[in-house]
Scaffold this motif. Structure first.
Motif, PDB file in Angstrom:
ATOM      1  N   VAL A 113     -44.504 -91.283  -9.512  1.00  0.00           N
ATOM      2  CA  VAL A 113     -44.415 -90.095 -10.370  1.00  0.00           C
ATOM      3  C   VAL A 113     -43.162 -89.301 -10.016  1.00  0.00           C
ATOM      4  CG1 VAL A 113     -45.471 -87.856 -10.891  1.00  0.00           C
ATOM      5  CG2 VAL A 113     -46.890 -89.918 -10.815  1.00  0.00           C
ATOM      6  N   LYS A 114     -42.933 -89.114  -8.742  1.00  0.00           N
ATOM      7  CA  LYS A 114     -41.751 -88.373  -8.290  1.00  0.00           C
ATOM      8  C   LYS A 114     -40.471 -89.058  -8.769  1.00  0.00           C
ATOM      9  CE  LYS A 114     -39.805 -86.264  -4.166  1.00  0.00           C
ATOM     10  NZ  LYS A 114     -39.976 -86.002  -2.741  1.00  0.00           N
ATOM     11  N   ALA A 115     -40.433 -90.387  -8.691  1.00  0.00           N
ATOM     12  CA  ALA A 115     -39.238 -91.139  -9.106  1.00  0.00           C
ATOM     13  C   ALA A 115     -38.989 -91.010 -10.601  1.00  0.00           C
ATOM     14  CB  ALA A 115     -39.382 -92.608  -8.715  1.00  0.00           C
ATOM     15  N   VAL A 116     -40.032 -91.124 -11.412  1.00  0.00           N
ATOM     16  CA  VAL A 116     -39.820 -91.061 -12.859  1.00  0.00           C
ATOM     17  C   VAL A 116     -39.476 -89.639 -13.294  1.00  0.00           C
ATOM     18  CG1 VAL A 116     -42.168 -90.668 -13.764  1.00  0.00           C
ATOM     19  CG2 VAL A 116     -40.582 -92.075 -15.037  1.00  0.00           C
ATOM     20  N   GLU A 117     -40.079 -88.648 -12.679  1.00  0.00           N
ATOM     21  CA  GLU A 117     -39.733 -87.274 -13.037  1.00  0.00           C
ATOM     22  C   GLU A 117     -38.309 -86.940 -12.601  1.00  0.00           C
ATOM     23  OE1 GLU A 117     -42.971 -84.732 -11.727  1.00  0.00           O
ATOM     24  OE2 GLU A 117     -44.159 -85.262 -13.500  1.00  0.00           O
ATOM     25  N   ALA A 118     -37.842 -87.553 -11.504  1.00  0.00           N
ATOM     26  CA  ALA A 118     -36.473 -87.337 -11.042  1.00  0.00           C
ATOM     27  C   ALA A 118     -35.454 -88.051 -11.933  1.00  0.00           C
ATOM     28  CB  ALA A 118     -36.325 -87.820  -9.597  1.00  0.00           C
ATOM     29  N   ALA A 119     -35.880 -89.038 -12.701  1.00  0.00           N
ATOM     30  CA  ALA A 119     -34.984 -89.785 -13.584  1.00  0.00           C
ATOM     31  C   ALA A 119     -34.552 -88.963 -14.796  1.00  0.00           C
ATOM     32  CB  ALA A 119     -35.648 -91.079 -14.056  1.00  0.00           C
ATOM     33  N   GLY A 120     -35.198 -87.853 -15.032  1.00  0.00           N
ATOM     34  CA  GLY A 120     -34.868 -87.011 -16.174  1.00  0.00           C
ATOM     35  C   GLY A 120     -33.606 -86.208 -15.952  1.00  0.00           C
ATOM     36  N   THR A 121     -33.233 -85.483 -16.999  1.00  0.00           N
ATOM     37  CA  THR A 121     -32.068 -84.595 -16.956  1.00  0.00           C
ATOM     38  C   THR A 121     -32.516 -83.248 -17.532  1.00  0.00           C
ATOM     39  OG1 THR A 121     -31.321 -85.138 -19.191  1.00  0.00           O
ATOM     40  CG2 THR A 121     -30.535 -86.563 -17.393  1.00  0.00           C
ATOM     41  N   ALA A 122     -31.593 -82.340 -17.647  1.00  0.00           N
ATOM     42  CA  ALA A 122     -31.918 -81.048 -18.247  1.00  0.00           C
ATOM     43  C   ALA A 122     -32.349 -81.207 -19.700  1.00  0.00           C
ATOM     44  CB  ALA A 122     -30.725 -80.103 -18.152  1.00  0.00           C
ATOM     45  N   ASP A 123     -31.801 -82.232 -20.383  1.00  0.00           N
ATOM     46  CA  ASP A 123     -32.106 -82.453 -21.800  1.00  0.00           C
ATOM     47  C   ASP A 123     -33.214 -83.466 -22.047  1.00  0.00           C
ATOM     48  OD1 ASP A 123     -30.066 -80.686 -22.572  1.00  0.00           O
ATOM     49  OD2 ASP A 123     -28.570 -82.285 -22.422  1.00  0.00           O
ATOM     50  N   GLU A 124     -33.600 -84.223 -21.014  1.00  0.00           N
ATOM     51  CA  GLU A 124     -34.632 -85.246 -21.143  1.00  0.00           C
ATOM     52  C   GLU A 124     -35.553 -85.141 -19.936  1.00  0.00           C
ATOM     53  OE1 GLU A 124     -32.847 -89.097 -21.687  1.00  0.00           O
ATOM     54  OE2 GLU A 124     -31.706 -88.439 -23.428  1.00  0.00           O
ATOM     55  N   VAL A 125     -36.776 -84.725 -20.194  1.00  0.00           N
ATOM     56  CA  VAL A 125     -37.712 -84.427 -19.110  1.00  0.00           C
ATOM     57  C   VAL A 125     -38.944 -85.318 -19.222  1.00  0.00           C
ATOM     58  CG1 VAL A 125     -39.168 -82.608 -18.114  1.00  0.00           C
ATOM     59  CG2 VAL A 125     -36.898 -82.041 -19.015  1.00  0.00           C
ATOM     60  N   ALA A 126     -39.411 -85.821 -18.079  1.00  0.00           N
ATOM     61  CA  ALA A 126     -40.661 -86.575 -18.012  1.00  0.00           C
ATOM     62  C   ALA A 126     -41.658 -85.769 -17.199  1.00  0.00           C
ATOM     63  CB  ALA A 126     -40.438 -87.936 -17.361  1.00  0.00           C
ATOM     64  N   ARG A 127     -42.854 -85.605 -17.746  1.00  0.00           N
ATOM     65  CA  ARG A 127     -43.948 -84.940 -17.040  1.00  0.00           C
ATOM     66  C   ARG A 127     -45.134 -85.882 -17.047  1.00  0.00           C
ATOM     67  NH1 ARG A 127     -40.661 -82.515 -14.992  1.00  0.00           N
ATOM     68  NH2 ARG A 127     -39.991 -80.418 -15.419  1.00  0.00           N
ATOM     69  N   VAL A 128     -45.592 -86.253 -15.860  1.00  0.00           N
ATOM     70  CA  VAL A 128     -46.690 -87.208 -15.731  1.00  0.00           C
ATOM     71  C   VAL A 128     -47.990 -86.463 -15.519  1.00  0.00           C
ATOM     72  CG1 VAL A 128     -47.571 -89.189 -14.437  1.00  0.00           C
ATOM     73  CG2 VAL A 128     -45.095 -88.866 -14.699  1.00  0.00           C
ATOM     74  N   GLY A 129     -48.989 -86.864 -16.296  1.00  0.00           N
ATOM     75  CA  GLY A 129     -50.336 -86.334 -16.145  1.00  0.00           C
ATOM     76  C   GLY A 129     -51.314 -87.499 -16.214  1.00  0.00           C
ATOM     77  N   GLY A 130     -51.855 -87.923 -15.093  1.00  0.00           N
ATOM     78  CA  GLY A 130     -52.772 -89.054 -15.092  1.00  0.00           C
ATOM     79  C   GLY A 130     -52.072 -90.321 -15.548  1.00  0.00           C
ATOM     80  N   ARG A 131     -52.632 -90.961 -16.588  1.00  0.00           N
ATOM     81  CA  ARG A 131     -52.040 -92.193 -17.121  1.00  0.00           C
ATOM     82  C   ARG A 131     -51.197 -91.922 -18.365  1.00  0.00           C
ATOM     83  NH1 ARG A 131     -55.189 -96.591 -18.744  1.00  0.00           N
ATOM     84  NH2 ARG A 131     -56.880 -95.211 -19.352  1.00  0.00           N
ATOM     85  N   ALA A 132     -50.628 -90.734 -18.459  1.00  0.00           N
ATOM     86  CA  ALA A 132     -49.760 -90.387 -19.583  1.00  0.00           C
ATOM     87  C   ALA A 132     -48.474 -89.756 -19.054  1.00  0.00           C
ATOM     88  CB  ALA A 132     -50.465 -89.421 -20.526  1.00  0.00           C
ATOM     89  N   VAL A 133     -47.367 -90.172 -19.649  1.00  0.00           N
ATOM     90  CA  VAL A 133     -46.074 -89.587 -19.311  1.00  0.00           C
ATOM     91  C   VAL A 133     -45.555 -88.922 -20.573  1.00  0.00           C
ATOM     92  CG1 VAL A 133     -43.742 -89.984 -18.467  1.00  0.00           C
ATOM     93  CG2 VAL A 133     -45.616 -91.445 -17.672  1.00  0.00           C
ATOM     94  N   HIS A 134     -45.354 -87.628 -20.507  1.00  0.00           N
ATOM     95  CA  HIS A 134     -44.826 -86.860 -21.641  1.00  0.00           C
ATOM     96  C   HIS A 134     -43.310 -86.863 -21.537  1.00  0.00           C
ATOM     97  CE1 HIS A 134     -48.805 -85.397 -22.781  1.00  0.00           C
ATOM     98  NE2 HIS A 134     -49.038 -85.436 -21.482  1.00  0.00           N
ATOM     99  N   LEU A 135     -42.681 -87.434 -22.545  1.00  0.00           N
ATOM    100  CA  LEU A 135     -41.229 -87.476 -22.608  1.00  0.00           C
ATOM    101  C   LEU A 135     -40.766 -86.381 -23.556  1.00  0.00           C
ATOM    102  CD1 LEU A 135     -40.771 -91.343 -22.902  1.00  0.00           C
ATOM    103  CD2 LEU A 135     -40.579 -89.921 -20.853  1.00  0.00           C
ATOM    104  N   LEU A 136     -40.152 -85.369 -22.996  1.00  0.00           N
ATOM    105  CA  LEU A 136     -39.670 -84.220 -23.758  1.00  0.00           C
ATOM    106  C   LEU A 136     -38.173 -84.428 -23.954  1.00  0.00           C
ATOM    107  CD1 LEU A 136     -41.600 -81.557 -21.673  1.00  0.00           C
ATOM    108  CD2 LEU A 136     -42.395 -82.833 -23.673  1.00  0.00           C
TER     109      LEU A 136
END
Length: 182
Positions: A113-136
């Motif tokens: 989770v930490k790795a995928v959330e760190a892969a984001g940028t200011a314009d592209e954000v990943a937020r993980v909740g359980g078995r769902a990843v919200h790509l903003l």
């Protein structure tokens, strides 16, 4: 009987991975599941079954889909309650751009989770909740660098739906809790 919702990964992409919703419905009914419904032609199917193990349900469906289509169809199953929670969490973000949800086959580790959330940028954000990843994301999904492929690299098998579809399915099917477990 319990109600579940399955999301099929990588179907109806190109000429070789066609799986029309009527064929999906027939394959699901063919394994003995009942009250089968599909929603649009992107691999969303609701059904009732006496099976209680998510892993067993996924395996039964994947075997049936392989037999029917001749190619593997990774399948990710949620209860209606789980889907409703994903849609509710999505609404809490209040994101004004494109919002996609990558639905995960397995729960991720804290390090992943930490790795995928760190892969984001200011314009592209990943937020993980359980078995769902919200790509903003910004306005153009097709130019985004934070994609379902990136999610799979860090978190394993996932399939992606836009928030409109996730919300519509939660509204349509998550109210039918007939015996579904969280």
């Amino acid at each position: 009987m319990a109600t579940y919702i399955a999301f099929l990964r990588a179907i109806n992409l190109g000429a070789k991975r066609k799986f029309p919703k009527d064929a999906i419905r027939a394959a699901v009914e063919g394994v003995g599941f009942t009250e089968v419904e599909t929603y649009i032609n992107t691999g969303n199917v609701r059904f009732d079954t006496t099976l209680r193990s998510r892993a067993k349900i996924e395996a039964v469906l994947e075997e049936a889909f392989l037999a029917d289509r001749g190619f593997e169809v990774p399948t990710i199953v949620f209860t209606p309650r789980e889907l409703r929670a994903i849609a509710d969490e999505a609404a809490s973000f209040g994101h004004g751009g494109r919002h996609y949800v990558s639905l995960l086959k397995d729960a991720p580790s804290a390090a992943a989770v930490k790795a995928v959330e760190a892969a984001g940028t200011a314009d592209e954000v990943a937020r993980v909740g359980g078995r769902a990843v919200h790509l903003l994301l910004g306005e153009n999904y097709h130019e985004a660098r934070l994609t379902n492929a990136v999610i799979e690299k860090h978190l394993g098998v996932a399939t992606n739906r836009n928030l409109t579809v996730v919300s519509a399915l939660a509204d349509k099917w998550a109210g039918e809790q007939r015996g579904a477990r969280p």
